[in-house]
Design a protein around this motif. Structure first.
Motif, short mmCIF file in Angstrom:
data_model
loop_
_atom_site.label_atom_id
_atom_site.label_comp_id
_atom_site.label_asym_id
_atom_site.label_seq_id
_atom_site.Cartn_x
_atom_site.Cartn_y
_atom_site.Cartn_z
N ARG A 56 0.82 -1.22 0.00
CA ARG A 56 0.00 0.00 0.00
C ARG A 56 0.86 1.27 0.00
NH1 ARG A 56 -2.57 -3.12 4.07
NH2 ARG A 56 -1.77 -1.73 5.67
N GLY A 57 2.18 1.11 -0.02
CA GLY A 57 3.07 2.26 0.00
C GLY A 57 3.17 2.88 1.39
N GLU A 58 2.80 2.12 2.41
CA GLU A 58 2.84 2.62 3.79
C GLU A 58 4.08 2.09 4.51
OE1 GLU A 58 -0.86 1.51 5.62
OE2 GLU A 58 -2.04 2.54 4.10
N GLU A 121 12.03 13.99 -10.22
CA GLU A 121 13.20 13.14 -10.47
C GLU A 121 13.01 11.78 -9.80
OE1 GLU A 121 16.98 11.77 -11.71
OE2 GLU A 121 15.79 13.43 -12.44
N ILE A 122 12.45 11.78 -8.59
CA ILE A 122 12.19 10.52 -7.86
C ILE A 122 11.21 9.65 -8.65
CG2 ILE A 122 11.08 9.55 -5.80
CD1 ILE A 122 13.82 10.76 -5.20
N VAL A 123 10.10 10.24 -9.10
CA VAL A 123 9.09 9.48 -9.86
C VAL A 123 9.74 8.86 -11.09
CG1 VAL A 123 6.96 9.63 -11.21
CG2 VAL A 123 7.11 10.78 -8.98
N LYS A 124 10.52 9.65 -11.81
CA LYS A 124 11.20 9.17 -13.02
C LYS A 124 12.13 8.00 -12.69
CE LYS A 124 14.65 11.38 -15.15
NZ LYS A 124 15.38 12.51 -15.72
N ARG A 125 12.94 8.15 -11.65
CA ARG A 125 13.89 7.09 -11.26
C ARG A 125 13.17 5.80 -10.87
NH1 ARG A 125 18.40 9.83 -7.23
NH2 ARG A 125 19.25 11.32 -8.73
N LEU A 126 12.15 5.93 -10.03
CA LEU A 126 11.49 4.72 -9.52
C LEU A 126 10.69 4.00 -10.60
CD1 LEU A 126 10.42 5.78 -5.91
CD2 LEU A 126 12.44 4.50 -6.65
N GLU A 136 3.14 4.62 -10.54
CA GLU A 136 3.20 6.05 -10.25
C GLU A 136 2.34 6.40 -9.04
OE1 GLU A 136 2.89 10.49 -12.22
OE2 GLU A 136 2.97 8.74 -13.54
N GLU A 137 1.16 5.79 -8.93
CA GLU A 137 0.28 6.07 -7.79
C GLU A 137 0.94 5.69 -6.46
OE1 GLU A 137 -4.11 4.75 -6.07
OE2 GLU A 137 -3.51 4.11 -8.08
N VAL A 138 1.55 4.52 -6.42
CA VAL A 138 2.23 4.07 -5.19
C VAL A 138 3.44 4.96 -4.89
CG1 VAL A 138 3.56 2.18 -4.16
CG2 VAL A 138 1.40 1.69 -5.29
N ILE A 139 4.19 5.32 -5.93
CA ILE A 139 5.36 6.18 -5.74
C ILE A 139 4.94 7.53 -5.15
CG2 ILE A 139 7.18 7.49 -6.93
CD1 ILE A 139 7.25 5.07 -8.96
N ASN A 141 2.29 8.19 -3.47
CA ASN A 141 1.86 7.98 -2.08
C ASN A 141 3.07 7.84 -1.16
OD1 ASN A 141 -0.21 7.59 -0.02
ND2 ASN A 141 0.58 5.50 0.06
N ARG A 142 4.09 7.13 -1.61
CA ARG A 142 5.32 6.98 -0.81
C ARG A 142 5.97 8.34 -0.57
NH1 ARG A 142 8.90 2.74 -3.71
NH2 ARG A 142 10.28 3.12 -1.95
N LEU A 143 5.95 9.21 -1.58
CA LEU A 143 6.51 10.56 -1.41
C LEU A 143 5.68 11.38 -0.42
CD1 LEU A 143 7.57 11.31 -5.09
CD2 LEU A 143 9.10 11.12 -3.09
N LYS A 144 4.37 11.22 -0.47
CA LYS A 144 3.49 11.92 0.48
C LYS A 144 3.77 11.43 1.90
CE LYS A 144 -1.49 12.49 1.41
NZ LYS A 144 -1.71 11.62 2.57
N VAL A 145 3.87 10.11 2.06
CA VAL A 145 4.19 9.54 3.38
C VAL A 145 5.56 10.02 3.84
CG1 VAL A 145 4.70 7.36 4.59
CG2 VAL A 145 2.70 7.51 3.08
N TYR A 146 6.53 10.06 2.92
CA TYR A 146 7.87 10.56 3.25
C TYR A 146 7.80 12.00 3.78
CZ TYR A 146 12.40 12.70 2.65
OH TYR A 146 13.54 13.42 2.87
N ARG A 147 7.09 12.88 3.05
CA ARG A 147 7.00 14.29 3.46
C ARG A 147 6.35 14.42 4.84
NH1 ARG A 147 6.17 14.88 -1.94
NH2 ARG A 147 3.91 14.79 -1.76
N GLU A 148 5.32 13.61 5.09
CA GLU A 148 4.60 13.70 6.36
C GLU A 148 5.40 13.11 7.52
OE1 GLU A 148 1.01 11.59 5.47
OE2 GLU A 148 0.16 13.26 4.31
N GLN A 149 6.03 11.95 7.30
CA GLN A 149 6.60 11.20 8.40
C GLN A 149 8.12 11.28 8.51
OE1 GLN A 149 4.97 7.26 8.78
NE2 GLN A 149 2.95 7.92 8.10
N THR A 150 8.82 11.35 7.39
CA THR A 150 10.28 11.29 7.42
C THR A 150 10.94 12.66 7.27
OG1 THR A 150 10.14 9.07 6.46
CG2 THR A 150 12.30 10.12 6.46
N ALA A 151 10.39 13.52 6.44
CA ALA A 151 11.01 14.85 6.23
C ALA A 151 11.24 15.62 7.53
CB ALA A 151 10.19 15.66 5.23
N PRO A 152 10.39 15.49 8.57
CA PRO A 152 10.68 16.19 9.83
C PRO A 152 12.04 15.82 10.45
CG PRO A 152 8.39 15.50 9.80
CD PRO A 152 9.05 14.87 8.60
#
Length: 187
Positions: A56-58, A121-126, A136-139, A141-152
C-alpha cells in the motif's frame, strides 16, 4: 569507525551511496528495505505483515523495525566497525528510539547524510527501475508519506548539528565524493 544514517526520499540514491561507502570503508551496511524484502521473499510472519504495508506504500510499524535494528546494532561487527543505516529511522519516534539505543550502546552518531532530490526526479527514477510495487500512484503515495513522516527528521538532525545535505542528482562518483567529504573521509 563510521556511524552514519542516510536520509532522503525513496529513490534518492541512499542505497547506492550507502553500499559504495560501506564497501570502500569496510563498514556494515544496514538496509531496512533489504531486511524487509528478504523477510517478504522468505514468506515469514514478519515478511507477510510487512508486505501488507509495503504493497500500500505505507511504512512498516515502528515496533517491528526498531526490533530488527536493535538486534542488528548489538552484533560484534557493528561494535568493531560502526554502521551505515539506510532507510532507518523514518519517523521521529524511530529517531528517538535510535538515539536511546545508541546511547545504551555508547555509539553516538557521527553524521546524517541527507540526499535531497526533487519529487519529479524521484518518480522518473522509480518508474525506470521497474519493480512491481513501483506504480506512479504508489510512488506518489510513498513521497506523500515521506513528506509527512520522514522529512521532519531533516530539522531534527539539523538541530543536533549532525545533518549534511547533499544534492542527490548528478554523477554517482561526484555524489559519493561529496558524501566522503561530509564524513571527513576525503582522500
Amino acid at each position: 569507525m563510521i556511524k552514519v544514517v542516510f536520509l532522503g526520499p525513496p529513490g534518492a540514491g541512499k542505497g547506492t551511496q550507502a553500499v559504495r561507502i560501506a564497501e570502500k570503508y569496510n563498514v556494515p551496511h544496514i538496509s531496512t528495505g533489504d531486511i524487509l524484502r528478504a523477510a517478504v521473499k522468505e514468506g515469514t510472519e514478519l515478511g507477510q505483515l510487512a508486505k501488507s504495508y509495503m504493497d500500500r506504500g505505507e511504512l512498516v510499524p515502528d515496533e517491528v523495525i526498531i526490533g530488527i535494528i536493535r538486534e542488528r546494532l548489538s552484533q560484534p561487527d557493528i561494535r568493531e566497525r560502526g554502521f551505515i543505516l539506510d532507510g532507518f529511522p523514518r519517523t521521529l519516534k524511530q529517531a528517538e528510539a535510535l538515539d536511546q539505543l545508541l546511547s545504551e550502546l555508547n555509539m553516538p552518531l557521527d553524521r546524517v547524510i541527507y540526499l535531497n532530490v526533487d519529487d519529479e526526479e524521484i518518480v522518473k527514477r522509480l518508474l525506470a527501475r521497474g519493480r512491481a510495487d513501483d506504480t506512479e500512484e504508489v510512488i506518489r503515495n510513498r513521497l506523500k508519506v515521506y513528506r509527512e513522516q520522514t522529512a521532519p527528521l531533516i530539522d531534527y538532525y539539523a538541530e543536533k548539528c549532525l545533518l549534511a545535505e547533499i544534492y542527490g542528482v548528478g554523477e554517482i562518483d561526484e555524489i559519493t565524493k561529496k558524501i566522503e567529504e561530509a564524513l571527513g573521509l576525503g582522500e
